[in-house]
Design an enzyme around this catalytic site. Sequence first.
Site, PDB file in Angstrom:
ATOM      1  N   PRO A  22       0.812  -1.216   0.000  1.00 32.07           N
ATOM      2  CA  PRO A  22       0.000   0.000   0.000  1.00 32.07           C
ATOM      3  C   PRO A  22       0.849   1.271   0.000  1.00 32.07           C
ATOM      4  O   PRO A  22       0.337   2.349  -0.299  1.00 32.07           O
ATOM      5  CB  PRO A  22      -0.831  -0.109   1.282  1.00 32.07           C
ATOM      6  CG  PRO A  22      -0.360  -1.300   2.020  1.00 32.07           C
ATOM      7  CD  PRO A  22       0.575  -2.075   1.166  1.00 32.07           C
ATOM      8  N   ASP A  60     -11.369   1.173 -24.628  1.00 36.21           N
ATOM      9  CA  ASP A  60     -11.590   1.098 -23.179  1.00 36.21           C
ATOM     10  C   ASP A  60     -11.610   2.462 -22.509  1.00 36.21           C
ATOM     11  O   ASP A  60     -10.970   3.390 -22.951  1.00 36.21           O
ATOM     12  CB  ASP A  60     -10.419   0.379 -22.491  1.00 36.21           C
ATOM     13  CG  ASP A  60     -10.548  -1.118 -22.606  1.00 36.21           C
ATOM     14  OD1 ASP A  60     -11.622  -1.575 -22.977  1.00 36.21           O
ATOM     15  OD2 ASP A  60      -9.546  -1.785 -22.324  1.00 36.21           O
ATOM     16  N   GLU A 118       2.031  -7.792   8.387  1.00 33.51           N
ATOM     17  CA  GLU A 118       2.090  -6.327   8.489  1.00 33.51           C
ATOM     18  C   GLU A 118       2.941  -5.693   7.398  1.00 33.51           C
ATOM     19  O   GLU A 118       3.036  -4.480   7.319  1.00 33.51           O
ATOM     20  CB  GLU A 118       2.619  -5.902   9.860  1.00 33.51           C
ATOM     21  CG  GLU A 118       1.810  -6.435  11.008  1.00 33.51           C
ATOM     22  CD  GLU A 118       0.310  -6.239  10.808  1.00 33.51           C
ATOM     23  OE1 GLU A 118      -0.412  -7.246  10.732  1.00 33.51           O
ATOM     24  OE2 GLU A 118      -0.116  -5.086  10.705  1.00 33.51           O
ATOM     25  N   ARG A 128      -5.105  -8.735 -20.552  1.00 36.14           N
ATOM     26  CA  ARG A 128      -6.122  -8.380 -21.543  1.00 36.14           C
ATOM     27  C   ARG A 128      -5.609  -7.388 -22.588  1.00 36.14           C
ATOM     28  O   ARG A 128      -6.228  -7.219 -23.638  1.00 36.14           O
ATOM     29  CB  ARG A 128      -7.407  -7.884 -20.871  1.00 36.14           C
ATOM     30  CG  ARG A 128      -7.248  -6.613 -20.098  1.00 36.14           C
ATOM     31  CD  ARG A 128      -8.504  -6.295 -19.322  1.00 36.14           C
ATOM     32  NE  ARG A 128      -9.629  -5.950 -20.196  1.00 36.14           N
ATOM     33  CZ  ARG A 128      -9.720  -4.818 -20.879  1.00 36.14           C
ATOM     34  NH1 ARG A 128      -8.779  -3.907 -20.802  1.00 36.14           N
ATOM     35  NH2 ARG A 128     -10.767  -4.582 -21.656  1.00 36.14           N
TER      36      ARG A 128
END
Length: 224
Positions: free
Chosen positions: A89, A168, A116, A153
Amino acid sequence: MFHAQLLSLFPEFFTSPLACSIPKRAIAAGLASVDCMQIRDFATDKHHKVDDLSYGGGPGMVMKPEPVVAAITEARRRDPGTHVVMLTPSGRQFTQKKALEYVDKGHLTLLCGRYEGFDERICDYVDEQLSLGDYVLSGGEPAAMCVLDAVIRLLPGVLGSSESAVLDSFSEEGILDWPHYTRPEEFDGKKVPAVLLSGNHGEIEKWRREQSQLRSRRRRERGS
Ligand code: ADE
């Protein structure tokens, strides 16, 4: 062929998503190959320990550097051109532009952590740190699968012309797709916009362009 390696404590996480839909087809067609490595296999101690307490105290376990760096080293040995990405993150946020960059690289190793997080020293052994977004997942695996799906993709030959990635959302930086409708013409009192039934291709194209711009502007204003 695009080659991905997944380094994880839960390689079974990837079994079902890679056996469905577009990733399954891409792998079966020989356009992509994916290998999973179990990080625990690289632990050399008797108990195959992959995590330990955090220096300085605090809750949660931290992934140990030795097995993780050994797994990265093996991934680089197996595929010397590979670009090693740590899912965390605290990394830079993943975007469609990044997905296109990874397609061009042709080889990708995605390192997934649990607990963690990673011992900070592991960062010196990866090429990039990547986040899926500003929220915390229970591990890097769902993030890695999203990245891999977004890349697969885009590989040449994976999507048929009816699914083309060229139109897209985000294929143009920051421009969202237009609204889509299919049958029935009326559902629960809601009608398909008349222009889409008009057969006037010029008008349809103009409406779609306007709708894309409207959505993109609204999204930016909301900041979401
Ligand atoms: N691991 C836990 N949360 C994550 C996130 N948001 N992105 C990438 N890896 C993660």
